[in-house]
Design a protein around this motif. Structure first.
Motif, PDB file in Angstrom:
ATOM      1  N   CYS A 176       0.805  -1.225   0.000  1.00  0.00           N
ATOM      2  CA  CYS A 176       0.000   0.000   0.000  1.00  0.00           C
ATOM      3  C   CYS A 176       0.841   1.280   0.000  1.00  0.00           C
ATOM      4  N   CYS A 219       1.607   3.959  -2.903  1.00  0.00           N
ATOM      5  CA  CYS A 219       0.559   4.892  -3.343  1.00  0.00           C
ATOM      6  C   CYS A 219      -0.026   5.718  -2.195  1.00  0.00           C
ATOM      7  N   THR A 275      -4.288  12.074  -6.799  1.00  0.00           N
ATOM      8  CA  THR A 275      -5.409  11.179  -7.101  1.00  0.00           C
ATOM      9  C   THR A 275      -5.447   9.943  -6.201  1.00  0.00           C
ATOM     10  N   PHE A 276      -4.454   9.804  -5.301  1.00  0.00           N
ATOM     11  CA  PHE A 276      -4.471   8.691  -4.348  1.00  0.00           C
ATOM     12  C   PHE A 276      -4.953   9.227  -3.001  1.00  0.00           C
ATOM     13  N   TYR A 322     -15.358   2.684   8.026  1.00  0.00           N
ATOM     14  CA  TYR A 322     -15.432   3.142   6.634  1.00  0.00           C
ATOM     15  C   TYR A 322     -14.363   2.454   5.783  1.00  0.00           C
ATOM     16  N   GLN A 372     -14.958  -0.041   2.541  1.00  0.00           N
ATOM     17  CA  GLN A 372     -14.461   0.218   1.186  1.00  0.00           C
ATOM     18  C   GLN A 372     -13.656  -0.967   0.663  1.00  0.00           C
ATOM     19  N   LEU A 373     -12.786  -1.528   1.511  1.00  0.00           N
ATOM     20  CA  LEU A 373     -11.957  -2.649   1.056  1.00  0.00           C
ATOM     21  C   LEU A 373     -12.824  -3.863   0.717  1.00  0.00           C
ATOM     22  N   ARG A 390     -17.881  -1.418  -5.164  1.00  0.00           N
ATOM     23  CA  ARG A 390     -17.210  -0.176  -5.529  1.00  0.00           C
ATOM     24  C   ARG A 390     -16.169  -0.542  -6.573  1.00  0.00           C
ATOM     25  N   ILE A 406      -7.697  -0.257 -10.104  1.00  0.00           N
ATOM     26  CA  ILE A 406      -6.494  -0.343  -9.272  1.00  0.00           C
ATOM     27  C   ILE A 406      -6.782  -1.103  -7.981  1.00  0.00           C
ATOM     28  N   ILE A 440      -6.330  -5.543  -5.826  1.00  0.00           N
ATOM     29  CA  ILE A 440      -5.600  -5.512  -4.545  1.00  0.00           C
ATOM     30  C   ILE A 440      -6.512  -6.014  -3.424  1.00  0.00           C
ATOM     31  N   LEU A 498      -5.719  -3.782   8.678  1.00  0.00           N
ATOM     32  CA  LEU A 498      -5.339  -2.638   7.830  1.00  0.00           C
ATOM     33  C   LEU A 498      -6.216  -1.427   8.144  1.00  0.00           C
ATOM     34  N   PHE A 503      -4.605   2.161   9.516  1.00  0.00           N
ATOM     35  CA  PHE A 503      -4.696   3.479   8.863  1.00  0.00           C
ATOM     36  C   PHE A 503      -5.548   4.444   9.687  1.00  0.00           C
ATOM     37  N   GLN A 531      -8.447  15.971   2.876  1.00  0.00           N
ATOM     38  CA  GLN A 531      -8.338  14.980   1.788  1.00  0.00           C
ATOM     39  C   GLN A 531      -7.791  15.659   0.519  1.00  0.00           C
ATOM     40  N   TYR A 545      -8.722  13.998  -5.661  1.00  0.00           N
ATOM     41  CA  TYR A 545      -9.469  12.775  -5.344  1.00  0.00           C
ATOM     42  C   TYR A 545     -10.919  13.113  -5.000  1.00  0.00           C
ATOM     43  N   GLN A 604     -12.836  13.935  -8.122  1.00  0.00           N
ATOM     44  CA  GLN A 604     -13.037  12.699  -8.894  1.00  0.00           C
ATOM     45  C   GLN A 604     -14.170  11.858  -8.298  1.00  0.00           C
ATOM     46  N   GLN A 605     -14.212  11.717  -6.976  1.00  0.00           N
ATOM     47  CA  GLN A 605     -15.272  10.915  -6.358  1.00  0.00           C
ATOM     48  C   GLN A 605     -16.640  11.563  -6.547  1.00  0.00           C
TER      49      GLN A 605
HETATM   50  C1  HEC Z   1      -1.109   1.546  -7.331  1.00  0.00           C
HETATM   51  C2  HEC Z   1      -1.587   2.454  -6.310  1.00  0.00           C
HETATM   52  C3  HEC Z   1      -2.356   1.886  -5.121  1.00  0.00           C
HETATM   53  C4  HEC Z   1      -1.979   0.872  -4.276  1.00  0.00           C
HETATM   54  C5  HEC Z   1      -0.716   0.011  -4.328  1.00  0.00           C
HETATM   55  C6  HEC Z   1      -3.022   0.805  -3.252  1.00  0.00           C
HETATM   56  N1  HEC Z   1      -3.980   1.733  -3.496  1.00  0.00           N
HETATM   57 FE1  HEC Z   1      -5.673   2.052  -2.387  1.00  0.00          FE
HETATM   58  N2  HEC Z   1      -6.306   3.443  -3.746  1.00  0.00           N
HETATM   59  C7  HEC Z   1      -5.636   3.811  -4.896  1.00  0.00           C
HETATM   60  C8  HEC Z   1      -6.504   4.644  -5.698  1.00  0.00           C
HETATM   61  C9  HEC Z   1      -6.154   5.259  -7.063  1.00  0.00           C
HETATM   62  C10 HEC Z   1      -7.724   4.781  -5.006  1.00  0.00           C
HETATM   63  C11 HEC Z   1      -9.004   5.496  -5.446  1.00  0.00           C
HETATM   64  C12 HEC Z   1      -9.783   4.493  -6.294  1.00  0.00           C
HETATM   65  C13 HEC Z   1     -11.181   4.913  -6.656  1.00  0.00           C
HETATM   66  O1  HEC Z   1     -11.338   5.754  -7.523  1.00  0.00           O
HETATM   67  O2  HEC Z   1     -12.124   4.387  -6.040  1.00  0.00           O
HETATM   68  C14 HEC Z   1      -7.556   4.023  -3.765  1.00  0.00           C
HETATM   69  C15 HEC Z   1      -8.528   3.938  -2.771  1.00  0.00           C
HETATM   70  C16 HEC Z   1      -8.379   3.238  -1.582  1.00  0.00           C
HETATM   71  C17 HEC Z   1      -9.339   3.242  -0.487  1.00  0.00           C
HETATM   72  C18 HEC Z   1     -10.618   4.060  -0.426  1.00  0.00           C
HETATM   73  C19 HEC Z   1     -10.331   5.360   0.317  1.00  0.00           C
HETATM   74  C20 HEC Z   1     -11.515   6.267   0.478  1.00  0.00           C
HETATM   75  O3  HEC Z   1     -11.306   7.397   0.959  1.00  0.00           O
HETATM   76  O4  HEC Z   1     -12.642   5.880   0.141  1.00  0.00           O
HETATM   77  C21 HEC Z   1      -8.835   2.419   0.476  1.00  0.00           C
HETATM   78  C22 HEC Z   1      -9.472   2.096   1.822  1.00  0.00           C
HETATM   79  C23 HEC Z   1      -7.565   1.902   0.009  1.00  0.00           C
HETATM   80  N3  HEC Z   1      -7.314   2.424  -1.259  1.00  0.00           N
HETATM   81  C24 HEC Z   1      -6.741   1.039   0.715  1.00  0.00           C
HETATM   82  C25 HEC Z   1      -5.591   0.467   0.211  1.00  0.00           C
HETATM   83  C26 HEC Z   1      -4.839  -0.554   0.902  1.00  0.00           C
HETATM   84  C27 HEC Z   1      -5.174  -1.100   2.283  1.00  0.00           C
HETATM   85  C28 HEC Z   1      -3.790  -0.905   0.091  1.00  0.00           C
HETATM   86  C29 HEC Z   1      -2.759  -1.967   0.304  1.00  0.00           C
HETATM   87  C30 HEC Z   1      -3.255  -3.310   0.641  1.00  0.00           C
HETATM   88  C31 HEC Z   1      -3.900  -0.075  -1.122  1.00  0.00           C
HETATM   89  N4  HEC Z   1      -5.004   0.729  -0.994  1.00  0.00           N
HETATM   90  C32 HEC Z   1      -3.009  -0.105  -2.194  1.00  0.00           C
HETATM   91  C33 HEC Z   1      -4.345   3.439  -5.230  1.00  0.00           C
HETATM   92  C34 HEC Z   1      -3.621   2.414  -4.639  1.00  0.00           C
END
Ligand code: HEC
Ligand code: HEC
Length: 198
Positions: free
Chosen positions: A27, A30, A41-42, A52, A56-57, A65, A69, A73, A85, A89, A144, A148, A151-152
């Motif tokens: 994680c 990004c 955008t991340f 929350y 989302q996960l 959702r 990307i 994962i 996790l 966070f 935030q 991002y 975009q949301q």
């Molecule tokens: C390659 C880049 C990348 C990696 C690696 C990545 N993320 Fe993300 N993550 C993103 C992006 C881009 C978004 C927004 C996606 C969308 O438009 O919904 C996101 C969105 C999220 C959200 C939603 C946040 C919200 O405010 O709603 C969570 C939770 C999250 N990621 C957790 C993780 C976790 C935990 C890991 C590792 C296990 C991880 N991410 C790895 C790029 C990444």
């Protein structure tokens, strides 16, 4: 009782150490190791409510959702890993954001705190709290990433993001212009507040 005793004696295999390990390999690139992403955008994850984050996960994982990307994962995460996790966070301190365009943020402040006529008076603060710290149901927005947030809001508006409770965000964003989205995102980027109440 015997079962409980056995559980209590089992090694703690899912805890903060496990979370740190998953974060650094999967994680951090990004979202930052402490959940404070530096990429517009991340999203920042630091200080978001654990409920929350877990929701989302789970929803990226089961496709509720959609994200090219995050989908692959999240699908690999076990329920126990999602739990640690989300806790990890959620416990991180959000880095303060800043405002780059003051007049835009002033416009956004009105929308955030007072709502606007087309949205039927719904202010963002009525759900996400005046300081942006949020609740378990209505996520933290303070500091935030502005790109991002815009975009949301656009994804809620065009019906690409549909995992909001009762479709409230789809309705609210559906009535916003792009300029209003940018304004409210500018205000949110500069909102700083105490860490989310958990
Ligand atoms: C390659 C880049 C990348 C990696 C690696 C990545 N993320 Fe993300 N993550 C993103 C992006 C881009 C978004 C927004 C996606 C969308 O438009 O919904 C996101 C969105 C999220 C959200 C939603 C946040 C919200 O405010 O709603 C969570 C939770 C999250 N990621 C957790 C993780 C976790 C935990 C890991 C590792 C296990 C991880 N991410 C790895 C790029 C990444
Ligand atoms: C009636 C309550 C309500 C109001 C009012 C409301 N929201 Fe939301 N908001 C939600 C819910 C519910 C979610 C989605 C939670 C989920 O996905 O589980 C959400 C999610 C969001 C997200 C996505 C956060 C993320 O990390 O991905 C953004 C951005 C957002 N809202 C911005 C706003 C803005 C800007 C306003 C005011 C114009 C607003 N909201 C007004 C309930 C509300």
């Amino acid at each position: 009782m015997a079962v409980l005793a056995a559980l209590a004696a089992a090694p703690a295999f899912a805890g903060p150490d496990q979370a740190k390990q998953i974060v650094s390999t999967n994680c951090a690139a990004c979202h930052g190791a402490d959940g404070n992403s530096h990429q517009p955008t991340f999203p920042k994850l630091a200080g978001l409510q654990a409920e929350y984050l877990a929701k989302q996960l789970e929803e990226y994982g089961d496709g509720k959702r959609k994200s090219d990307i995050m989908g692959p994962i999240a699908r690999k995460l076990k329920p126990e890993e999602i739990r640690v996790l989300a806790a990890y966070f959620s416990a991180q301190t959000p880095a303060p954001g800043s405002v780059e365009d003051n007049p835009l943020a002033e416009h956004g402040k009105k929308i955030y705190l007072q709502g606007y006529s087309d949205a039927g008076g719904a202010s963002c603060s009525s759900c996400h709290k005046p300081d942006g710290s949020g609740t378990d149901r209505f996520p933290r927005l303070a500091e935030q990433q502005r790109a991002y947030v815009v975009q949301q809001l656009k994804e809620f508006k065009r019906g690409a993001r549909t995992n909001d409770h009762g479709r409230v965000m789809q309705v609210i964003a559906g009535r916003m212009t792009e300029q209003e989205m940018k304004a409210v995102a500018e205000y949110i980027a500069g909102l700083s507040s105490a860490q989310a109440r958990r």
